[in-house]
Design a protein around this motif. Structure first.
Motif, short mmCIF file in Angstrom:
data_model
loop_
_atom_site.label_atom_id
_atom_site.label_comp_id
_atom_site.label_asym_id
_atom_site.label_seq_id
_atom_site.Cartn_x
_atom_site.Cartn_y
_atom_site.Cartn_z
N HIS A 197 -18.58 -62.30 -22.85
CA HIS A 197 -18.30 -62.61 -21.54
C HIS A 197 -19.44 -62.22 -20.66
O HIS A 197 -19.53 -61.01 -20.35
N MET B 124 -20.33 -68.27 -25.62
CA MET B 124 -20.56 -67.44 -24.20
C MET B 124 -19.32 -67.75 -23.41
O MET B 124 -18.81 -68.85 -23.52
N SER B 125 -18.71 -66.88 -22.74
CA SER B 125 -17.94 -66.91 -21.75
C SER B 125 -18.32 -66.62 -20.31
O SER B 125 -19.26 -65.86 -20.37
N GLY B 126 -17.74 -67.11 -19.18
CA GLY B 126 -18.39 -66.71 -17.93
C GLY B 126 -17.23 -66.75 -16.77
O GLY B 126 -15.98 -67.13 -16.92
N TYR C 68 -20.43 -73.56 -22.53
CA TYR C 68 -19.40 -72.38 -22.31
C TYR C 68 -18.25 -72.52 -23.46
O TYR C 68 -17.69 -73.85 -23.46
N ALA D 199 -14.47 -70.31 -19.44
CA ALA D 199 -15.00 -69.84 -18.49
C ALA D 199 -13.60 -69.69 -17.29
O ALA D 199 -13.15 -70.62 -17.37
#
Ligand code: SAH
Ligand code: SF4
Ligand code: F3S
Length: 467
Positions: free
Chosen positions: A266, A305-307, A333, A336
């Motif tokens: 994250h 990925m996370s965001g 992503y 997210a």
């Protein structure tokens, strides 16, 4: 007679952790948890101040609590970030609140409850000089095979939209020795996966354990992760939340070297526009962020990925927003979170002139969320046919089923008995639904009868468990 405690938790994982610790502190005073607010002798709202909606929810919940009533002498306490930000103000809007306490004071809860029982109004929102963590009982209240471990708290970054540096105070890193002791104790209790928590977790710089080999001085998060990976039983390490500026080379390489470090990060960026990033005081560009993501994927090709994103920050133009959309397309992503900018009292951005109208924020949020959910669906769908390591955690909805987590936090449903809880298994994913993946166990620390695959010996060996 045991007294009953009800805690409602708002906001981030740090608050979830804090609530568990409050419950540990109060267990020593004879408080047992209840799920029913009206039965509780002590109700704690552990609050969040990050956006206006979250903060206002506390007041509507307080109104409901009061109307519902409770046992004679029931106490109501407001803790967490709204308590820190609003302090005594809370008692102006809700005079029936007995205790207001900030996130850095809850190791003193027993004393506060005692004073409130005597009829005193208690407001504690200072940042005490003693470190809270040194005064908390050892984390014993762990539930299951995964556990949160706070390693760092607070923030010195002062992004112009954010209340956290004010509500949580300055950055503080716990000494590495204390963290390792806590994780050893958790592992001895059956914990297999730890989530290292901090508002700026990758800025971690805690005192090295006494007698530690290697260069003297503070440990980085990468060094800490390497030591945790050596603890018997710990099969998985995660950490959250990270800031791009603290994504050091050693941490990126730890993702290459440590199989226990999950390939799922994250890493909030907030915006894809350099102009907006500058106005947010993020102190990095969109290109800096993309370079970090590329390097992570070079060393761990399966890295997902996370965001977090904010739309409608003051002054955000259509072109700025399009830059965010482009960045999202480029990163792709797995998951997210995205929010409309919410002006927060006391933060610099709240006073900026060119606030973005709500309709524009809503329209941008919709477009961004459409893109992010299509990426999330595609990511989940791409799991079909893959073999994933899964940590089995709890019984599923149907008899004979267990639910575990993939490296990417997805729920994975398999056929297995309850005794398999806490085992790391290899699962071949057959189908993907909106909320879970379904598959068959083909290896690892527990095998269905009739299957003789040796499994992934690397995972079994690193976890120190013989299946
Ligand atoms: N420490 C983390 C996250 C802190 S808060 C970091 O540095 O990224 C979690 C998320 O809430 C942030 O990442 C941001 O996307 C969002 N957020 C924070 N303040 C906000 C505000 N005023 N309005 C809308 N979203 C906000
Ligand atoms: Fe808030 Fe920025 Fe600190 Fe994150 S880094 S907690 S967004 S001030
Ligand atoms: Fe909210 Fe405080 Fe966490 S403001 S997001 S509970 S640090």
């Amino acid at each position: 007679m045991t007294k009953k405690l009800y805690i409602k938790t708002y906001g981030c994982q740090m608050n979830v952790y804090d609530s568990e610790r409050m419950s540990d502190v109060l267990a020593a005073q004879g408080f047992a948890p209840t799920e029913v607010a009206e039965d509780a002798d002590l109700v704690i709202l552990n609050t969040c101040h990050i956006r206006e909606k979250a903060a206002e929810k506390v007041y509507s919940d307080l109104g409901r609590l009061r109307a519902a009533g409770g046992p004679a002498g029931r106490l109501i306490a407001v803790g967490g970030c709204v308590a820190q930000a609003e302090g005594v103000e809370i008692r102006t809007r809700a005079p029936f609140v007995d205790i207001v306490f900030g996130p850095q004071t809850y190791h003193r809860l027993a004393d506060m409850v005692e004073r409130a029982t005597r009829g005193q109004a208690v407001v504690e929102t200072d940042f005490p000089t003693e470190a809270k963590f040194d005064h908390l009982p050892t984390a014993t209240g762990q539930r299951g095979h995964t556990a949160f471990v706070a390693v760092q708290e607070g923030c010195d970054k002062f992004c112009t939209f954010c209340v956290v540096p004010y509500t949580r105070g300055a950055e503080y890193s716990r000494p590495a020795g204390a963290i390792l002791d806590e994780i050893r104790a958790l592992a001895a209790n059956g914990v297999r996966e730890v989530m290292l928590l901090g508002q700026n977790v990758n800025a971690y710089h805690g005192a090295a354990p006494e007698g530690a080999r290697g260069p003297a001085g503070d440990w980085t998060l990468a060094r800490l992760a390497r030591a945790i990976a050596e603890i018997d039983g710990i099969a998985r390490i995660r950490y959250t939340t990270s800031h791009p500026r603290d994504m050091g080379g050693d941490l990126i390489l730890a993702h290459r070297d440590l199989p226990q470090l999950m390939p799922y990060l994250h890493l909030p960026v907030q915006s894809g526009s350099d102009r907006i990033l500058k106005a947010m005081n993020r102190k990095h560009t969109a290109e800096d962020y993309l370079r970090i993501v590329d390097r992570l994927r070079e060393v761990r090709p399966d890295m997902a990925m996370s965001g977090d994103f904010i739309v409608g920050f003051p002054g955000e133009s259509d072109a700025d927003f399009e830059a965010t959309m482009r960045l999202v397309e480029r990163v792709d992503y797995a998951l997210a979170y995205s929010f409309k900018y919410s002006p927060r009292p006391g933060t610099p951005a709240a006073d900026l002139e060119d606030q973005v109208p709500d309709e524009v924020k809503s329209e941008r949020l919709q477009r961004l969320q459409d893109l992010l959910s299509s990426q999330q669906r595609a990511f989940n769908a791409s799991m079909t046919g893959r073999r994933l390591p899964v940590l089995l955690e709890r019984p599923g909805r149907h008899a004979g089923q267990m639910v575990g987590r993939s490296p990417y936090m997805q729920a994975v449903v398999v056929d297995a008995p309850a005794e398999a809880a806490g085992r790391m298994v290899e699962v071949d994913i057959d189908t993907v639904n909106s909320f879970s993946l379904n598959g068959r166990i083909t290896g690892g620390e527990w095998l269905p009868t009739g299957i003789t695959t040796a499994g992934d010996s690397r995972i079994a060996a690193s976890a120190g468990v013989v299946s």
